[in-house]
Design a protein around this motif. Structure first.
Motif, short mmCIF file in Angstrom:
data_model
loop_
_atom_site.label_atom_id
_atom_site.label_comp_id
_atom_site.label_asym_id
_atom_site.label_seq_id
_atom_site.Cartn_x
_atom_site.Cartn_y
_atom_site.Cartn_z
N ALA A 286 -0.21 -5.37 7.69
CA ALA A 286 0.80 -4.60 6.29
C ALA A 286 -0.64 -4.44 5.12
CB ALA A 286 2.33 -5.33 6.63
N PRO A 287 -0.16 -4.38 4.48
CA PRO A 287 -0.81 -4.42 2.87
C PRO A 287 -0.27 -4.96 1.92
CG PRO A 287 0.15 -2.15 2.75
CD PRO A 287 0.70 -2.38 4.45
N GLU A 288 0.11 -6.03 1.04
CA GLU A 288 0.75 -6.53 0.29
C GLU A 288 1.26 -5.57 -0.56
OE1 GLU A 288 -0.34 -10.60 1.18
OE2 GLU A 288 0.37 -9.55 -0.52
N VAL A 289 0.58 -4.50 -1.11
CA VAL A 289 1.44 -3.59 -1.65
C VAL A 289 0.69 -2.37 -0.96
CG1 VAL A 289 1.46 -2.11 -4.09
CG2 VAL A 289 1.13 -4.92 -4.05
N ILE A 290 2.08 -1.97 -1.51
CA ILE A 290 1.76 0.00 -0.42
C ILE A 290 1.30 0.54 -1.55
CG2 ILE A 290 2.90 1.87 0.96
CD1 ILE A 290 4.36 -0.65 1.87
N ARG A 291 0.48 1.21 -1.28
CA ARG A 291 -0.16 1.28 -2.83
C ARG A 291 0.15 3.34 -2.70
NH1 ARG A 291 -5.36 -1.63 -2.57
NH2 ARG A 291 -6.58 -0.30 -0.92
N SER A 292 0.80 3.74 -3.86
CA SER A 292 0.94 5.29 -3.64
C SER A 292 -0.50 6.18 -2.84
CB SER A 292 1.45 5.86 -4.74
OG SER A 292 0.49 5.38 -6.06
N VAL A 293 -1.17 7.09 -2.70
CA VAL A 293 -1.43 8.56 -1.89
C VAL A 293 -1.70 9.30 -2.27
CG1 VAL A 293 -2.74 6.03 -1.13
CG2 VAL A 293 -1.42 7.60 0.44
N ASN A 294 -2.94 10.20 -2.07
CA ASN A 294 -2.06 11.67 -1.50
C ASN A 294 -2.37 12.63 -0.24
OD1 ASN A 294 -0.88 12.56 -4.03
ND2 ASN A 294 -2.89 12.31 -5.19
N VAL A 295 -1.30 12.64 0.61
CA VAL A 295 -2.33 13.52 1.97
C VAL A 295 -1.85 14.88 1.34
CG1 VAL A 295 -0.72 12.70 3.93
CG2 VAL A 295 -0.67 10.81 2.29
#
Ligand code: EPZ
Length: 420
Positions: A286-295
């Motif tokens: 898991a990431p430290e912070v779940i980064r926002s991305v486009n899908v």
């Protein structure tokens, strides 16, 4: 009807084995109609849809039985009927995969039109256009497709107006017994198409180019039975990878070729996950912070539409705003309403959903609507605070083998309550 109950908050850790792929198994079962005889199909997942396609083969005069865990024995020597009835097809649209094999081998097929489905209209016009290109005559009567040929199918150029996975499969299967060469242009490139081509070639077909946009099939006079092993399920694998990311854990998905899921791990990496690829599996931290991305979903090798609902659940607890565009199906956001009931901040505008991450979701009573939407709700429940109950889990049983068991091994607090 069964209900799944989840107490959220446990970080998932450990190793999970990947089952055989539903969407690779279904066309293989259909392809056994191309040559009479006995087949052994291994690594078949224990799913409702598998039992449905087996029932359809029996309806067509074949024999099909579970010979051992994960091993189906199919014998199509007696397959001399050509009608796939509505009451079977309406439960599983992939039943239309018998169209090509029946038309090619028996010279006739009568398959109920699948009708609409939760995620979209999903017509089969391209399947029919391809079969007509090979010389089949097609009629639609009383909700059934009537396909017939007065003489052997003839190889042809089949240009698909749009990329269709089962459409490519149907035309490819029919072309194996046609006279001469068929070239399928704008073919689907999914790994399940390449796996089907491998099985057809093991049966004596001459298929090249599967997995590329142009598939060439040199027709042969007859095929013979062959045994095969179903490839691993890349969407199941992606679902468990996302479970690791959303719960703050670390999961190794075992028995999957990392290349098959590169489109999924690439997006998870962009989100901040730590990806470790091994020879026979992938570990996702898991990431430290779940980064926002486009899908943007797209045909393979793009980001799979079958992972869209799952990645949305992850981004719903991400940091910032993400934009998800569903380009394959016109109504594949049914999970949004349920995620919003858990506190997600998601707004849909046509084919695009804007997901603004929230700190956490709260458990709630939910209802599953389709296979992958249900998986999204399970992921959200695993991460949510408190209890989540999900009804109509038969949707999940179509595509996930032993879901609760596999999740419990990873530390999830999940159980299934049998229906009243
Ligand atoms: C396969 O469905 C999968 N099912 C789907 O998985 C998957 O979502 C889909 O491919 C896309 O990857 C199986 O393989 C059994 P399409 P399929 O034909 O072949 C339109 C799951 O979750 N279209 O590639 O039916 C269609 O409406 C399931 O396991 C036409 O317009 O999908 C859709 O919008 C869900 N005319 C798009 O193309 C046609 O003749 C892609 O459909 C055929 C398709």
């Amino acid at each position: 009807m069964d209900t799944i109950v989840i107490e959220g908050g446990a970080a998932l850790r450990g190793v999970v084995p990947v089952s055989g792929a539903k969407n690779a198994a279904l066309p293989v079962f259909a392809a056994t109609l191309l040559a009479p005889g006995r087949y052994l199909i291994e690594n078949v997942p224990d799913l409702r849809d598998i039992r449905t396609i087996a029932a359809l083969l029996v309806e067509l005069g074949a024999a099909a039985r579970l010979a051992a865990p994960g091993v189906w024995e199919v014998d199509t020597s007696g397959a001399n009927h050509f009608e796939a009835p509505y009451d079977l097809v309406k439960t599983m649209r992939a039943s239309c995969l018998v169209l090509g094999p029946l038309t090619a081998r028996l010279g006739r097929a009568r398959v109920s039109l699948p009708g609409g489905c939760a995620i979209g209209e999903r017509p089969i016009d391209q399947h029919l256009k391809g079969l007509e290109a090979l010389g089949a005559s097609i009629a639609i009567e009383h909700g059934y497709v009537e396909a017939a040929r007065s003489r052997r199918l003839t190889g042809a150029r089949a240009l698909m107006d749009l990329i269709t996975v089962t459409g490519t499969m149907n035309v490819m299967m029919a072309a194996t017994l046609a006279e001469g060469r068929t070239v399928i242009e704008n073919a689907a490139r999914e790994p399940e198409v390449a796996a089907l081509a491998d099985f057809l070639n093991a049966m004596g077909a001459r298929v090249t180019g599967a997995g590329t946009p142009e598939i060439v099939i040199e027709g042969v006079d007859a095929l013979r039975p062959a045994n095969t092993r179903i490839i691993p399920d890349r969407i199941e694998a992606g679902t468990y990878m996302t479970a690791a990311a959303i719960t703050g854990g670390e999961v190794t998905v075992e028995g999957i070729d990392p290349a098959l899921v590169a489109n999924i791990t690439g997006k998870l990496h962009e989100i901040g996950c730590v990806i470790k690829e091994g020879a026979h599996g992938v570990t996702v931290g898991a990431p430290e912070v779940i980064r926002s991305v486009n899908v943007n979903t797209a045909p393979y090798p793009g980001f799979p539409t079958d992972m869209q609902a799952q990645i949305m659940a992850l981004l719903a607890v991400g940091d910032g705003a993400s934009v998800i565009t569903e380009t394959i199906f016109e109504n594949r956001f049914m999970h949004v309403a349920e995620l919003r009931r858990m506190g997600a901040d998601i707004h849909v505008h046509g084919a695009t959903a804007t997901v603004r991450g929230v700190a956490s979701l709260s458990g709630a009573p939910l209802m599953a609507t389709d296979l992958r939407a249900s998986a999204s709700l399970v992921l959200a429940g695993l991460a949510a605070e408190g209890r989540t109950t999900i009804s109509r889990v038969y949707h999940l049983d179509r595509g996930y083998e032993r879901l609760e068991e596999k999740l419990r091994v990873l530390g999830a607090r999940i159980q299934r309550d049998p229906g009243q």
